[in-house]
Motif scaffolding. Sequence first.
Motif, mmCIF file in Angstrom:
data_model
loop_
_atom_site.group_PDB
_atom_site.id
_atom_site.type_symbol
_atom_site.label_atom_id
_atom_site.label_comp_id
_atom_site.label_asym_id
_atom_site.label_seq_id
_atom_site.Cartn_x
_atom_site.Cartn_y
_atom_site.Cartn_z
ATOM 1 N N LEU A 1 5.147 -50.980 4.090
ATOM 2 C CA LEU A 1 4.249 -49.827 4.220
ATOM 3 C C LEU A 1 4.714 -48.961 5.394
ATOM 4 C CD1 LEU A 1 2.539 -52.220 2.878
ATOM 5 C CD2 LEU A 1 0.597 -50.826 3.440
ATOM 6 N N THR B 1 1.683 -53.607 -1.557
ATOM 7 C CA THR B 1 0.959 -52.420 -1.102
ATOM 8 C C THR B 1 -0.406 -52.922 -0.645
ATOM 9 O OG1 THR B 1 -0.074 -51.934 -3.241
ATOM 10 C CG2 THR B 1 2.061 -50.888 -2.797
ATOM 11 N N PHE B 2 -1.056 -52.137 0.200
ATOM 12 C CA PHE B 2 -2.378 -52.563 0.658
ATOM 13 C C PHE B 2 -3.344 -52.612 -0.522
ATOM 14 C CE2 PHE B 2 -6.665 -51.389 2.155
ATOM 15 C CZ PHE B 2 -6.918 -52.514 2.915
ATOM 16 N N GLU B 3 -3.207 -51.648 -1.419
ATOM 17 C CA GLU B 3 -4.112 -51.568 -2.561
ATOM 18 C C GLU B 3 -4.024 -52.849 -3.401
ATOM 19 O OE1 GLU B 3 -1.950 -49.353 -1.517
ATOM 20 O OE2 GLU B 3 -2.650 -47.295 -1.707
ATOM 21 N N ASP C 1 -11.041 -47.217 10.085
ATOM 22 C CA ASP C 1 -9.924 -46.304 10.275
ATOM 23 C C ASP C 1 -9.631 -45.556 8.970
ATOM 24 O OD1 ASP C 1 -7.460 -46.060 12.465
ATOM 25 O OD2 ASP C 1 -6.908 -45.488 10.415
ATOM 26 N N LYS C 2 -9.338 -44.272 9.127
ATOM 27 C CA LYS C 2 -9.116 -43.438 7.945
ATOM 28 C C LYS C 2 -7.967 -43.946 7.083
ATOM 29 C CE LYS C 2 -10.835 -39.152 9.887
ATOM 30 N NZ LYS C 2 -10.443 -37.833 10.370
ATOM 31 N N TRP C 3 -7.000 -44.604 7.700
ATOM 32 C CA TRP C 3 -5.876 -45.104 6.911
ATOM 33 C C TRP C 3 -6.371 -46.039 5.803
ATOM 34 C CZ3 TRP C 3 -3.646 -49.847 5.751
ATOM 35 C CH2 TRP C 3 -2.394 -49.776 5.133
ATOM 36 N N ASN D 1 2.420 -44.955 7.920
ATOM 37 C CA ASN D 1 0.982 -45.143 8.151
ATOM 38 C C ASN D 1 0.424 -44.343 9.312
ATOM 39 O OD1 ASN D 1 1.510 -47.022 6.261
ATOM 40 N ND2 ASN D 1 0.893 -48.796 7.455
ATOM 41 N N TYR D 2 1.164 -44.314 10.402
ATOM 42 C CA TYR D 2 0.623 -43.638 11.582
ATOM 43 C C TYR D 2 1.283 -42.286 11.812
ATOM 44 C CZ TYR D 2 4.412 -46.478 13.618
ATOM 45 O OH TYR D 2 5.601 -47.097 13.871
ATOM 46 N N PRO E 1 -9.372 -46.225 19.631
ATOM 47 C CA PRO E 1 -8.638 -45.548 18.561
ATOM 48 C C PRO E 1 -8.095 -44.177 18.965
ATOM 49 C CG PRO E 1 -10.982 -45.543 18.094
ATOM 50 C CD PRO E 1 -10.803 -46.348 19.342
ATOM 51 N N GLN F 1 -1.533 -52.350 10.631
ATOM 52 C CA GLN F 1 -1.005 -51.234 9.843
ATOM 53 C C GLN F 1 -1.111 -49.887 10.532
ATOM 54 O OE1 GLN F 1 0.730 -51.563 7.141
ATOM 55 N NE2 GLN F 1 0.355 -53.736 6.807
ATOM 56 N N THR F 2 -2.047 -49.742 11.444
ATOM 57 C CA THR F 2 -2.239 -48.412 12.024
ATOM 58 C C THR F 2 -1.778 -48.342 13.473
ATOM 59 O OG1 THR F 2 -4.475 -48.746 12.884
ATOM 60 C CG2 THR F 2 -4.291 -48.194 10.558
ATOM 61 N N LEU F 3 -1.053 -49.376 13.937
ATOM 62 C CA LEU F 3 -0.595 -49.377 15.320
ATOM 63 C C LEU F 3 0.836 -48.852 15.411
ATOM 64 C CD1 LEU F 3 -3.121 -51.021 15.876
ATOM 65 C CD2 LEU F 3 -1.749 -52.628 17.178
ATOM 66 N N SER F 4 1.076 -47.995 16.377
ATOM 67 C CA SER F 4 2.428 -47.515 16.613
ATOM 68 C C SER F 4 3.196 -48.587 17.378
ATOM 69 C CB SER F 4 2.375 -46.234 17.433
ATOM 70 O OG SER F 4 1.888 -46.531 18.726
ATOM 71 N N HIS G 1 -8.224 -44.011 3.201
ATOM 72 C CA HIS G 1 -7.294 -43.291 2.326
ATOM 73 C C HIS G 1 -6.749 -44.225 1.250
ATOM 74 C CE1 HIS G 1 -7.137 -39.385 4.178
ATOM 75 N NE2 HIS G 1 -6.785 -39.860 5.358
ATOM 76 N N LYS G 2 -6.486 -45.454 1.658
ATOM 77 C CA LYS G 2 -5.956 -46.421 0.694
ATOM 78 C C LYS G 2 -7.006 -46.734 -0.384
ATOM 79 C CE LYS G 2 -1.813 -47.090 2.302
ATOM 80 N NZ LYS G 2 -0.619 -46.804 1.494
ATOM 81 N N SER H 1 -2.815 -41.884 9.665
ATOM 82 C CA SER H 1 -3.950 -41.864 10.577
ATOM 83 C C SER H 1 -3.519 -42.366 11.944
ATOM 84 C CB SER H 1 -5.063 -42.768 10.013
ATOM 85 O OG SER H 1 -6.019 -43.034 10.996
ATOM 86 N N HIS H 2 -3.477 -41.495 12.904
ATOM 87 C CA HIS H 2 -3.193 -41.904 14.278
ATOM 88 C C HIS H 2 -3.483 -40.771 15.231
ATOM 89 C CE1 HIS H 2 -1.073 -43.781 17.713
ATOM 90 N NE2 HIS H 2 -1.403 -44.881 17.087
ATOM 91 N N ASP I 1 6.605 -48.465 0.110
ATOM 92 C CA ASP I 1 5.344 -47.756 -0.133
ATOM 93 C C ASP I 1 5.095 -46.772 0.997
ATOM 94 O OD1 ASP I 1 2.872 -47.088 -1.275
ATOM 95 O OD2 ASP I 1 1.824 -48.591 -0.072
ATOM 96 N N LYS J 1 -10.783 -50.303 17.489
ATOM 97 C CA LYS J 1 -10.000 -51.143 16.591
ATOM 98 C C LYS J 1 -10.013 -52.565 17.129
ATOM 99 C CE LYS J 1 -6.716 -47.575 15.275
ATOM 100 N NZ LYS J 1 -5.317 -47.196 15.123
#
Lengths: 1169, 428
Positions: free
Chosen positions: B97, A455-457, A526-528, B100-101, A361, A326-329, A531-532, B137-138, B131, A286
Amino acid sequence: MYSRIHSKINPRLTTTVLHSSIQSFSRLSTLRPAVRATPKKSVPIGIVRFFSSSSISRSSRDGAAVQVSEEILGEVPLLDVQNVLVVGSGGLSIGQAGEFDYSGSQAIKALRESGVKTILVNPNIATIQTSHSLADSVYFLPVTPEYLIHILERERPDGILLTFGGQTALNCGIQLDRMGVLDRLNIKVLGTPIKTLVTSEDRDLFVKALNEIGIPAAQSTAVESVDEALSAADEIGYPVIVRSAFSLGGLGSGFASNGDELRSLATKSLALTPQLLVEKSMKGWKEVEYEVVRDASNNCITVCNMENFDPLGIHTGESIVVAPSQTLSDEEYHMLRTAAIKIIRHLGVVGECNVQYALNPHSLEYKVIEVNARLSPSKATGYPLAFIAAKIALGHTLPSLQNSVTKTTTACFEPSIDYVVTKIPRWDLAKFQYVDRHIGSSMKSVGEVMAIGRTFEESLQKAIRQVDPSWQGFHGLSEPFNDVDDILTDPTDRRLFAIGQVMLSPDKAVREKYSVDHLHCLTKIDKWFLHKLKNIADVYHQLSDSRGVLSKVPIDLLKKAKKTGFSDIQMAKLLGTNELALRQVRKENNITPFVKRIDTLAAEFPAHTNYLYTSYNASEDDVAFDDKGIMVLGSGVYRIGSSVEFDWCGVSCIRGLRNLGEKTVMVNYNPETVSTDFDECDRLYFEELSFERVMDIAEKESAKGVVVSVGGQLPQNIALRLHDNNINVLGTSPKMIDAAEDRFQFSKILDKIGVDQPTWKELSSVEEAFKFADSVGYPVLVRPSYVLSGAAMNVAYTPQALKENLTMAADVSPLHPVVITKFIQGAKEIDIDAVAHNGKVLVHAVSEHVEDAGVHSGDATLILPSLDIDTQTMDRLKTIADKVAKAFEITGPFNMQIIKQDYNSTPNSNEQEPPALKVIECNMRASRSFPFVSKVLGINFIDIATKALVGKQVPSPVDLMKKTYDYQAIKVPQFSWTRLQGADPFLGVEMASTGEVACFGKDKYEAFWASIQSVQNFHIPPRNSGVLIGGDYVTNIDDYLHIAYTFYNELGHSMFVPTKEDKLILEKANIPCIVLPVAEQTENKRELNRIFKDNDIKCIVHLAKVRAPDQFDKGYICRRAAVDFGIPLLNDSKVARLFVDSCVRHRIDDVVEIPSEVKSWGEFVETKI
Amino acid sequence: MSILKSIQLIRPTMKTTWVAHSGLTRAFTSTPFTKKSASAIPAALKLKSGQIFQGTSFGAETSAFGEAVFTTSLVGYPESMTDPSYTGQLLVFTQPLIGNYGVPGETKDEFGLYKYFESEGIQVRGIIVNDYAAQYSHWTAIESLGKWCKRYNVPAISGVDTRAITHRLRDQGSTLAQLAIGDDALKNDISKLHFPNPNDENLVARVSTKVPLHYNPKGDVKIAVVDCGVKQNILRCLVNKGASVTVLPFDFDFNHISDQFDGLFISNGPGSPTTCTETVKNLRTALDSFDKPIFGICMGNLLLGMAAGMDVYKLPFGNRGHNQPALHVDTKKCYITSQNHGYALDDKVMPKGWRRMFVNANDGSNEGIRHETKPIFSVQFHPEAKGGPRDTEYLFEDFLGHVRSDKLKRSGFQAILEDQPATVSAFS
């Protein structure tokens, strides 16, 4: 750094704050007086009120931040500077684009507000920062150490600001420091110290610095030869990434998965940079970025983080990027945030910088890729980064500054985003011959868009449409890729469409094959994100399935589609209806967008700015619509042909409207612009410039009128539809705009008013075209309607070429007729920029092209005022402008290109005949030369146009060409050939430049001398160095010999030629020369480089007029070699002629005193605009 | 002493305990859905002030009442949702959002503390998002946010304008609300609803441990933690830095055992500090009777301040998020902090012997106090982060530094003491 700070009182700042009312106070960015020498009583009540009990109310909260700051921070010592030299970035190029105009403008505003006088040096005349309303003094001169020294000597400022001029300014600053100039003249470096700049730019020092604080950096080995690179790679293990130190946007960088690839890459890169870094590749990780701000008191914040849609391996400038990540914790987000702060503190950045990370990742492993100690600004948050960074450079601390969005809270906070931002780059690779479309570790994109949604979309689909209005959202291309898997794994600029092709495929089997998992395997995205995209695809298929009767489509589906970011036109196409019908149904069912505000803190505090976007993922508007203002449509994404010039036009228009007392609404979506600064207009919609969205906004705002003539071609394209839908388009009637855009109609009108034009024909078939071309004679020019920057426009010298051009043109715009024109060789081209009111010309400027007609006007070198056009011709040009303005009832700006064909170039004419003047193009809008002519003549054409558009304070007509000027200015194009691997550096009717620069001088030679040196990486060849010169059969032999002769005889260069033919020509003219076997070494770039080095080639002049038929063409090899090896290239005979003539006059071997061209704009042009 | 001997690494299930025992739970819960359908289940957020926001459900098929609050944090929904301080609240995420994870598993670290959660199970009564990402995904995730909510019987709504809701909460202050799911969501008459106020309850009593818990028994210094709803990461910050920790019930009188620990810590916790009269009383005694270092966070700041003689007041909508600036009064440094509190200390007039330590740079509210001479201090924000920035984690080191030097002093090692940090350092 800190030792430079004096605790001296800044009297101006203190007084401003103390005597201001609450309202005027709120305009200041400082929360509190810099010095607390004041009794509290003198601070207005309301600001000092401080709650502390349960009787707390909203209103009392407003003053809290001011109070806290005043009470606790006390005196903030400021830097003792009165005059500061701000170094700009020069012409726009790939990797160093428009963002530096807006960041520089913000910095100048910040300094000005603090009472500091600013001197700006920037040859980019189209920028907004080069305006007297911002800087106190402006120099249109090269951003090079040599010229900066002259300016510093002359102006003796006490400070210099380097961090707002991109890499160019940073490099200059480092050199000035090394030369001891800053010390000698006692000039303080504001903001980030030089030492930090050097550390962050030199990879070795940088990795060492990070290791000191235990931060993992991408491991790299510095090498200076190909062999060293190979042995380093053997040690690290393939695949490796190669980077060059001191480069712009990853220039000369790339991946190599084996020794052969590395050999070829390292050879090329070492030609551009002395040092290369070989590193382990982390492809597939990433990529995450943080924008960090630090003040000199060590307060740090991260303004924003961003995540790349494209995994590591693609330069961040080439990636789709989302903010926030968006995909980070939380763990990952704060691990990287903490590291970023640790880094910025350790390096000692004062101001802003950007930290790029690679994040594994599948674990918490990460590595720092890069730290840029320059401003790479972000409009994503609304946080005025550049403004704050400039204040910090003056010594302010973050907590003592105010958040200018809320005006009530402190600047020392981290924006919270309650929307999602998507950035997509814009490439113009299709414009270039032989260019490699793959994207990777070096930058090729020319601009970027930013779209905001909830939304991301929604955000992504908006962004796709913004990049190119012909795209309707997420979809495949009309011509599907055959090699879709290749594009998915080895991405090109069109990878998103490859994903669209498989996800949206009507074939279920294809869709099933390319599942999210499979696509992830191929792309490593990334799959996230995938998916979007799948969510969008699902709605897409549902819409397709509902094709039929519009009234039967479920309302919920329409709602869902809008929430997923579908445009009306995209939905209409899928549902089998048209855009307007769909819009109607949508509105009947109350499916309309809501307007939301960007406020930096997710609505936690009230905001005072109107930085807005629209969303369907909402249930109410954030703002009321009482202004009934005038909408100004911006220019959209920077691309070849439409760039910062149109931003200048848009901003000038808004400022003009505000001066006339009008409320303004700006619509634009380009994050690199000043027009999208929220303090430039009353309302800023960071939105699409599509018909749909402009209608939405116009309806919501009940806009009084819409200006379509200052934003380039994009707003013009929707003018007629806006007009047809009862929107009040200000200025020239959209019907007339349409008539001028349609070449057929346009020509008919010109015939009627007796204005000459090259023989033309509307094309209906290829046979007709051949017949026409035969009758007028080749070459002919093929031009489709509705084009910008020459897309699909081409000169055909042969029937075969004509056939190819016609297919290309038809591809571009099938709805509009294609016109074929007789191409006039050896003629002059003239640009007229003008403003009219009710069909009467108010002002006009006549600029002369240096190049012969045939070079796109955007790539042309322009001279203004021209001294080579006689009075009689000037008068005739004015008459043409008058006639056209009258015929099209023009109100507002317009531009014409006219060909001047001298009598002696027409064989059949008699001696007395005046030159023929033929109109080849006319646009009912501002052109890219408006800022140039305005700044050269000292009259803001857009300001006059704005007055004409609203019919207020319209000035009386004046003939500016009748005035005498004791200076000339020259505008030259800035190309980005180095970035575009393989592209042919050739000038033609297709525009190729990415920017421009312009300088003044006492005559055209002096102006050109300064201008050409302003071009990035153009170095004047030193005496005795080698010059390689070549041409083709169409090259003008007089020019060729004049250039070669001057180089050899008057400038003392040794001459080299690429072919024996060239040698024959020169020898006939008694110019000795040596043939260099350039073409023979096409495969061996290293050998070619050696040949150039051994012969000390410091300039390549290639004057071919015909495009290279293939990549083995000797001309192509010469031109490309010049670019690849960083040797200055001149590729037009008239420009090269002007160059040698200027060298004769201005090249001095030892500069002892300040040259005469080193004068400020105000010294050349009296009126200050 | 017996409590220090009863080593117990697993914390009792707080959330499930109180839900099961609460008489109010029944009133909060509407008839659960019995039949499942493929189509979206309607959901609505109903504010007592009268507004209804319609959306769809993605969590448990049960309605819930609570105090609607918003957080402006961009990341950390698993951390926030398991933070005991959020007990009794319906949490609105301004970040649009969410999910997500996904949600990570209930992994524990070497100290027996949850790696990814701040307590066992979800503490919020419901969540409100714009949303929801049904597909996550994580690498740490084991389930979706929706599935997790369902497992803990927590309702969740998506597809509502969270910015509009935030505007309401900002303008009218914290508001009681119902997160209605299914049939409840379709009923529009708010006037008939009774909105119980969770702050009337003693929420601290619900979340505080009932029995003493021990972590890292081999630590060099012993810290007594008064548990008002302590977050796992607070404990981790202490044990990670070498301390041995004993978690005590909120109303336990630690004064009796003060000889058995080297330092006292007062934790964060939910609801109103006025319900913790017992703790305040104990603290008051402690301030008078012993001079060991004391450190407090969030609720701990409020309780310590009250014990010192300060008043508390309810903030209009509280400070919740990861971007709150806290200005250190002495060093003038500004830190970005993680916050989650609805009450604040009135620091207009400081009691004798006390000083303000931190102040919120935005609204001027109190962010921390310290004793003028003794090593006693507390902060309103969360230096332990999780979620949020880690800029002030150094405060734990400062506290333990005091504890260690204090212990050394007692042992008579004056020479070593010289090297210990005497005051709060500016930067870690």
